[in-house]
Design a protein around this motif. Structure first.
Motif, PDB file in Angstrom:
ATOM      1  N   VAL A 228      -4.812 -16.483   7.020  1.00  0.00           N
ATOM      2  CA  VAL A 228      -6.280 -16.480   7.016  1.00  0.00           C
ATOM      3  C   VAL A 228      -6.890 -15.236   6.372  1.00  0.00           C
ATOM      4  CG1 VAL A 228      -6.430 -17.933   9.074  1.00  0.00           C
ATOM      5  CG2 VAL A 228      -6.352 -15.436   9.340  1.00  0.00           C
ATOM      6  N   GLY A 229      -6.056 -14.249   5.963  1.00  0.00           N
ATOM      7  CA  GLY A 229      -6.608 -12.962   5.565  1.00  0.00           C
ATOM      8  C   GLY A 229      -6.841 -12.122   6.810  1.00  0.00           C
ATOM      9  N   THR A 230      -7.776 -11.186   6.753  1.00  0.00           N
ATOM     10  CA  THR A 230      -8.073 -10.351   7.927  1.00  0.00           C
ATOM     11  C   THR A 230      -9.563 -10.043   7.994  1.00  0.00           C
ATOM     12  OG1 THR A 230      -7.737  -8.200   8.984  1.00  0.00           O
ATOM     13  CG2 THR A 230      -7.384  -8.310   6.609  1.00  0.00           C
ATOM     14  N   PRO A 231     -10.160 -10.189   9.182  1.00  0.00           N
ATOM     15  CA  PRO A 231     -11.600  -9.930   9.299  1.00  0.00           C
ATOM     16  C   PRO A 231     -11.969  -8.458   9.178  1.00  0.00           C
ATOM     17  CG  PRO A 231     -10.644 -10.388  11.457  1.00  0.00           C
ATOM     18  CD  PRO A 231      -9.578 -10.669  10.445  1.00  0.00           C
ATOM     19  N   GLN A 232     -10.992  -7.555   9.213  1.00  0.00           N
ATOM     20  CA  GLN A 232     -11.343  -6.140   9.115  1.00  0.00           C
ATOM     21  C   GLN A 232     -11.919  -5.792   7.748  1.00  0.00           C
ATOM     22  OE1 GLN A 232      -7.246  -4.434   9.613  1.00  0.00           O
ATOM     23  NE2 GLN A 232      -7.904  -3.007   8.056  1.00  0.00           N
ATOM     24  N   PHE A 233     -11.675  -6.642   6.758  1.00  0.00           N
ATOM     25  CA  PHE A 233     -12.241  -6.414   5.433  1.00  0.00           C
ATOM     26  C   PHE A 233     -13.439  -7.316   5.136  1.00  0.00           C
ATOM     27  CE2 PHE A 233      -7.590  -5.348   4.475  1.00  0.00           C
ATOM     28  CZ  PHE A 233      -7.778  -3.998   4.672  1.00  0.00           C
ATOM     29  N   GLU A 234     -13.731  -8.250   6.022  1.00  0.00           N
ATOM     30  CA  GLU A 234     -14.811  -9.205   5.736  1.00  0.00           C
ATOM     31  C   GLU A 234     -16.173  -8.524   5.653  1.00  0.00           C
ATOM     32  OE1 GLU A 234     -16.082 -13.693   7.142  1.00  0.00           O
ATOM     33  OE2 GLU A 234     -15.578 -12.242   8.699  1.00  0.00           O
ATOM     34  N   THR A 235     -16.323  -7.423   6.395  1.00  0.00           N
ATOM     35  CA  THR A 235     -17.610  -6.725   6.357  1.00  0.00           C
ATOM     36  C   THR A 235     -17.937  -6.193   4.964  1.00  0.00           C
ATOM     37  OG1 THR A 235     -16.477  -4.714   7.120  1.00  0.00           O
ATOM     38  CG2 THR A 235     -17.573  -6.067   8.784  1.00  0.00           C
ATOM     39  N   TYR A 236     -16.950  -6.107   4.091  1.00  0.00           N
ATOM     40  CA  TYR A 236     -17.182  -5.607   2.736  1.00  0.00           C
ATOM     41  C   TYR A 236     -17.880  -6.621   1.847  1.00  0.00           C
ATOM     42  CZ  TYR A 236     -13.784  -2.092   4.270  1.00  0.00           C
ATOM     43  OH  TYR A 236     -13.130  -1.101   4.965  1.00  0.00           O
ATOM     44  N   VAL A 237     -18.028  -7.859   2.331  1.00  0.00           N
ATOM     45  CA  VAL A 237     -18.747  -8.878   1.550  1.00  0.00           C
ATOM     46  C   VAL A 237     -19.904  -9.469   2.369  1.00  0.00           C
ATOM     47  CG1 VAL A 237     -16.813  -9.468   0.049  1.00  0.00           C
ATOM     48  CG2 VAL A 237     -17.040 -10.641   2.240  1.00  0.00           C
ATOM     49  N   ILE A 238     -20.306  -8.788   3.436  1.00  0.00           N
ATOM     50  CA  ILE A 238     -21.461  -9.211   4.237  1.00  0.00           C
ATOM     51  C   ILE A 238     -22.659  -8.348   3.840  1.00  0.00           C
ATOM     52  CG2 ILE A 238     -22.417  -9.383   6.562  1.00  0.00           C
ATOM     53  CD1 ILE A 238     -19.571  -9.850   7.595  1.00  0.00           C
ATOM     54  N   MET A 371      -8.692   0.060  -2.697  1.00  0.00           N
ATOM     55  CA  MET A 371      -8.283  -0.841  -3.776  1.00  0.00           C
ATOM     56  C   MET A 371      -9.184  -2.071  -3.864  1.00  0.00           C
ATOM     57  SD  MET A 371      -4.139  -0.869  -3.650  1.00  0.00           S
ATOM     58  CE  MET A 371      -3.250   0.619  -3.250  1.00  0.00           C
ATOM     59  N   LEU A 372      -9.695  -2.510  -2.717  1.00  0.00           N
ATOM     60  CA  LEU A 372     -10.611  -3.651  -2.718  1.00  0.00           C
ATOM     61  C   LEU A 372     -11.879  -3.350  -3.509  1.00  0.00           C
ATOM     62  CD1 LEU A 372     -10.201  -4.812   0.979  1.00  0.00           C
ATOM     63  CD2 LEU A 372      -9.642  -6.169  -1.048  1.00  0.00           C
ATOM     64  N   PHE A 373     -12.173  -2.061  -3.689  1.00  0.00           N
ATOM     65  CA  PHE A 373     -13.325  -1.650  -4.487  1.00  0.00           C
ATOM     66  C   PHE A 373     -12.881  -1.052  -5.828  1.00  0.00           C
ATOM     67  CE2 PHE A 373     -15.034  -2.143  -0.314  1.00  0.00           C
ATOM     68  CZ  PHE A 373     -16.360  -2.517  -0.494  1.00  0.00           C
ATOM     69  N   ASP A 374     -11.640  -1.365  -6.208  1.00  0.00           N
ATOM     70  CA  ASP A 374     -11.095  -0.990  -7.525  1.00  0.00           C
ATOM     71  C   ASP A 374     -11.056   0.526  -7.739  1.00  0.00           C
ATOM     72  OD1 ASP A 374     -10.943  -3.710  -8.025  1.00  0.00           O
ATOM     73  OD2 ASP A 374     -12.874  -3.779  -9.062  1.00  0.00           O
ATOM     74  N   LYS A 375     -10.786   1.256  -6.669  1.00  0.00           N
ATOM     75  CA  LYS A 375     -10.726   2.707  -6.774  1.00  0.00           C
ATOM     76  C   LYS A 375      -9.278   3.192  -6.787  1.00  0.00           C
ATOM     77  CE  LYS A 375     -15.057   2.667  -6.910  1.00  0.00           C
ATOM     78  NZ  LYS A 375     -16.002   3.250  -5.971  1.00  0.00           N
ATOM     79  N   PRO A 376      -8.968   4.221  -7.577  1.00  0.00           N
ATOM     80  CA  PRO A 376      -7.607   4.765  -7.592  1.00  0.00           C
ATOM     81  C   PRO A 376      -7.271   5.449  -6.274  1.00  0.00           C
ATOM     82  CG  PRO A 376      -9.075   6.165  -8.872  1.00  0.00           C
ATOM     83  CD  PRO A 376      -9.867   4.944  -8.495  1.00  0.00           C
ATOM     84  N   VAL A 377      -5.987   5.417  -5.931  1.00  0.00           N
ATOM     85  CA  VAL A 377      -5.526   5.960  -4.654  1.00  0.00           C
ATOM     86  C   VAL A 377      -4.323   6.865  -4.884  1.00  0.00           C
ATOM     87  CG1 VAL A 377      -4.587   5.420  -2.368  1.00  0.00           C
ATOM     88  CG2 VAL A 377      -6.337   3.932  -3.380  1.00  0.00           C
ATOM     89  N   ILE A 378      -4.337   8.012  -4.235  1.00  0.00           N
ATOM     90  CA  ILE A 378      -3.193   8.920  -4.205  1.00  0.00           C
ATOM     91  C   ILE A 378      -2.703   9.029  -2.773  1.00  0.00           C
ATOM     92  CG2 ILE A 378      -2.419  11.302  -4.512  1.00  0.00           C
ATOM     93  CD1 ILE A 378      -4.456  11.586  -6.772  1.00  0.00           C
ATOM     94  N   ASN A 379      -1.419   8.850  -2.576  1.00  0.00           N
ATOM     95  CA  ASN A 379      -0.802   9.094  -1.273  1.00  0.00           C
ATOM     96  C   ASN A 379      -0.039  10.408  -1.342  1.00  0.00           C
ATOM     97  OD1 ASN A 379       0.100   5.615  -0.667  1.00  0.00           O
ATOM     98  ND2 ASN A 379      -1.757   6.701  -0.132  1.00  0.00           N
ATOM     99  N   ILE A 380      -0.408  11.347  -0.484  1.00  0.00           N
ATOM    100  CA  ILE A 380       0.287  12.628  -0.447  1.00  0.00           C
ATOM    101  C   ILE A 380       1.139  12.713   0.807  1.00  0.00           C
ATOM    102  CG2 ILE A 380      -1.746  13.760   0.567  1.00  0.00           C
ATOM    103  CD1 ILE A 380      -0.756  16.345  -0.890  1.00  0.00           C
ATOM    104  N   ALA A 381       2.389  13.114   0.631  1.00  0.00           N
ATOM    105  CA  ALA A 381       3.313  13.307   1.756  1.00  0.00           C
ATOM    106  C   ALA A 381       4.262  14.429   1.363  1.00  0.00           C
ATOM    107  CB  ALA A 381       4.081  12.015   2.050  1.00  0.00           C
ATOM    108  N   LEU A 382       3.952  15.633   1.762  1.00  0.00           N
ATOM    109  CA  LEU A 382       4.733  16.806   1.362  1.00  0.00           C
ATOM    110  C   LEU A 382       5.844  17.145   2.345  1.00  0.00           C
ATOM    111  CD1 LEU A 382       1.932  19.266   0.120  1.00  0.00           C
ATOM    112  CD2 LEU A 382       3.167  17.512  -1.174  1.00  0.00           C
ATOM    113  N   GLY A 383       5.739  16.662   3.568  1.00  0.00           N
ATOM    114  CA  GLY A 383       6.709  17.048   4.592  1.00  0.00           C
ATOM    115  C   GLY A 383       7.979  16.226   4.540  1.00  0.00           C
TER     116      GLY A 383
END
Length: 463
Positions: A228-238, A371-383
Motif C-alpha cells: 500500500v505504500g506508507t502514510p508517513q509520506f502521504e502528507t507530502y501531497v496533501i 529524495m521524494l523532493f528530488d534533493k541530493p543526499v549525503i550519508n556521513i558515517a565516520l565512526g
C-alpha cells in the motif's frame, strides 16, 4: 453496521494515521470508527466526526513471567536470523556482560534456551506462554471488555512491535476479531526482533517488504499481505501542508540569496555523532571551504535540544528546527512514544524538504524524504571499530540500508577529508544521482503517495 478499530501506539502512529488522510477516509467508509489509543484521549479533540470515538489504553507494565516469555520469543527470532547484520548486532548487544542481577540471569537463561530451541514452532510456543499470562491481568480484561462492547469488525494496528499492545491483540484473537498490522518502518523486519504477535493480515510499503515479511514470518498467507505504500509520506501531497519559499525563508530566518544545507539528526541511541557532524559542517562554512550557504539543522522528534547546547552557543549562525512534538505525559514506560506532532510541524518539515538544496544525515529514513523532493543526499558515517568514534559505519551494513548504499542513490562519506568536496559537488550538481534516487524510491515505496490512505482502507475491507 460496519465498525473498524484503529490502534494508535504512539506519536508516530498519530502522525501517520491521524494527520494523513487516513482517518478522514475511515470515517467515510465505516459506520463507526473506534481509536484505541496509547496516547491520552485529549490529543484527538480536534477530530469532529460524529461516528468516531476514542478509547484511551492504560499504561501496561509487564509482570516478570510475561517479560521472560516475550524475551524468549524475541531472542529465538533473532537467533534464527543471525545471517542478517542488524539482527545479529541486536542479538549480540542484548547479551548480558555480567550475570550479577536476577534480570541479567534471566536474559542469560533466555539465550541458553533459545540457542537450542529457536524454530517457528518454538517461537509460537513462547508466544502462547506469554499471552497465557494475560488471562487474569486487569488490563487484558479491560481491553477484552472494550472489544466485547464495541464489536469492531476488525482491528488495524498502526505499528507491529510495541509489546504493551500485546494484551489487546490477545483479546482480539480470543474474540475472533480479525487483525491487521501496518509494518511501521523500512528497517523493522530485517533489523529488529519479533513482532508483538501474529496478525491475520499485513500492510507493507513495497514488494521487497512483502518478500521480507514472508521470509521472516513463513506462516503468513501471501494473499493477506497488501502493498500500500506508507502514510508517513502521504502528507507530502496533501494541500494543507504545502507552503511557499517565502514561508521557508521567513520561518527559519534564512538568507534568500544562498542555498541551504539541512542536516537531519537521528536520535541519540543510534546517531550519537550528530553533534560532531554538525560542527564539521559549521567549521567548513566559517572557513569558506563550503561555499556560502545557509545551514539548518532539524533534530529528532524523539528528543529535546539538550545535547546540542554547546554547538548552539558556539555557532550562532546555525539555524535550528526543533520539531514541534508535544510531550503529552512523562509517566509512560517509553516516554519518547508520548511525543505528539502538530500540523505546523508537518508544514515545516515539508517546507524544509521542498526548499533545502541538500540533505546530510547518518543513515536515516530522511534520505527517502528528501529524495521524494528530488534533493541530493549525503550519508556521513565516520565512526568505525578502530578510530575511537562511535561505530556508526555498522549501520551501512544493515540489510535495509545496504540496499541504499548499493543503489548509488546517496553519497557515502567515511572520511572527513572527503566531506567538504562532496557537499560542494552536490550543491553544484544536484541531479547527479537523480536516476538512482528515482529507482530507489520505486523500490522502497511500492505505490504512489497520493491515495495511500484509500489503498489501506481497501485492504482493510478485504480482511
Amino acid at each position: 453496521m460496519s465498525k473498524i478499530g484503529i490502534v494508535i501506539a504512539d506519536g508516530v502512529g498519530y502522525r501517520n494515521f491521524i494527520l494523513s488522510d487516513f482517518i478522514k477516509e475511515a470515517v467515510k467508509e465505516y459506520d463507526e470508527v473506534v481509536i484505541y489509543s496509547g496516547l491520552i484521549a485529549d490529543v484527538y479533540t480536534h477530530l469532529k466526526f460524529k461516528n468516531l470515538y476514542v478509547r484511551e489504553l492504560d499504561i501496561f507494565r509487564e509482570k516478570k513471567n510475561t517479560w521472560f516469555y516475550r524475551k524468549l520469543k524475541e531472542v529465538a527470532h533473532m537467533k534464527k536470523h543471525l545471517s542478517f547484520f542488524g539482527i545479529k548486532t541486536s542479538y549480540n548487544n542484548g547479551k548480558p556482560e555480567k550475570i550479577n542481577t536476577p534480570t541479567s540471569f534471566l536474559i542469560y537463561l533466555a539465550y541458553i534456551i533459545t540457542k537450542f530451541f529457536h524454530s517457528e514452532k518454538n517461537i509460537a510456543f513462547y508466544e502462547k506462554l506469554q499471552f497465557n499470562t494475560f488471562k487474569n491481568n486487569n488490563i487484558y480484561i479491560k481491553y477484552r471488555d472494550f472489544l466485547v462492547e464495541d464489536k469492531p469488525d476488525s482491528l488495524i494496528f498502526t505499528h507491529q512491535r510495541p509489546y504493551n499492545l500485546s494484551p489487546l491483540l490477545y483479546a482480539a484473537q480470543r474474540l475472533d476479531i480479525k487483525t491487521l498490522s501496518f509494518i511501521f518502518s523500512w528497517d523493522n523486519l530485517s533489523s529488529k526482533g519479533r513482532m508483538l504477535g501474529e496478525f491475520d493480515g499485513y500492510l507493507v510499503w513495497s514488494d521487497i517488504m512483502k518478500k521480507e515479511l514472508k521470509y521472516f514470518y513463513p506462516n503468513t498467507n501471501s494473499e493477506k499481505i497488501f502493498v500500500v505504500g506508507t502514510p508517513q509520506f502521504e502528507t507530502y501531497v496533501i494541500d494543507k501542508y504545502a507552503s511557499d519559499s517565502n514561508y521557508f525563508y521567513n520561518t527559519f530566518n534564512l538568507d534568500k540569496s544562498k542555498k541551504t544545507i539541512c542536516y537531519s539528526c537521528g536520535d541519540v541511541s543510534t546517531s550519537k555523532l550528530d553533534p560532531l557532524y554538525i560542527e564539521i559542517i559549521a567549521k567548513g562554512i566559517v572557513s569558506k571551504e563550503i561555499e556560502g550557504v545557509n545551514f539548518l539543522v532539524r533534530t529528532s522528534p524523539a528528543e529535546d535540544e539538550s545535547r546540542f547546547k554547546d554547538i548552539i552557543e558556539k555557532y550562532p549562525n546555525i539555524k535550528w528546527n526543533f520539531p514541534n512534538w508535544e510531550l503529552t505525559r512523562d509517566n509512560h514506560v517509553e516516554t519518547w512514544s508520548q511525543r505528539v506532532p502538530s500540523e505546523k510541524d508537518l508544514i515545516n518539515l515539508r517546507s524544509i524538504l521542498m526548499h533545502c538544496n541538500l540533505n546530510i544525515n547518518m543513515c536515516s529514513t530522511m534520505s527517502l524524504d528528501f529524495m521524494l523532493f528530488d534533493k541530493p543526499v549525503i550519508n556521513i558515517a565516520l565512526g568505525n571499530e578502530h578510530n575511537g568514534l562511535y561505530n556508526d559505519q555498522k549501520y551501512l551494513n544493515y540489510n535495509h540500508y545496504d540496499k541504499v548504499v548499493k543503489s548509488n542513490a546517496v553519497e557515502i562519506i567515511k572520511l572527513e577529508s572527503n566531506f567538504y568536496e562532496a557537499i560542494n559537488e552536490s550543491l553544484i550538481n544536484p541531479k547527479i544521482r537523480f536516476k538512482e534516487q528515482q529507482e530507489l524510491i520505486k523500490f522502497e515505496i511500492g505505490a504512489p503517495l497520493k491515495d495511500t490512505s484509500k489503498r489501506i482502507i481497501k485492504a482493510m475491507k478485504t480482511i
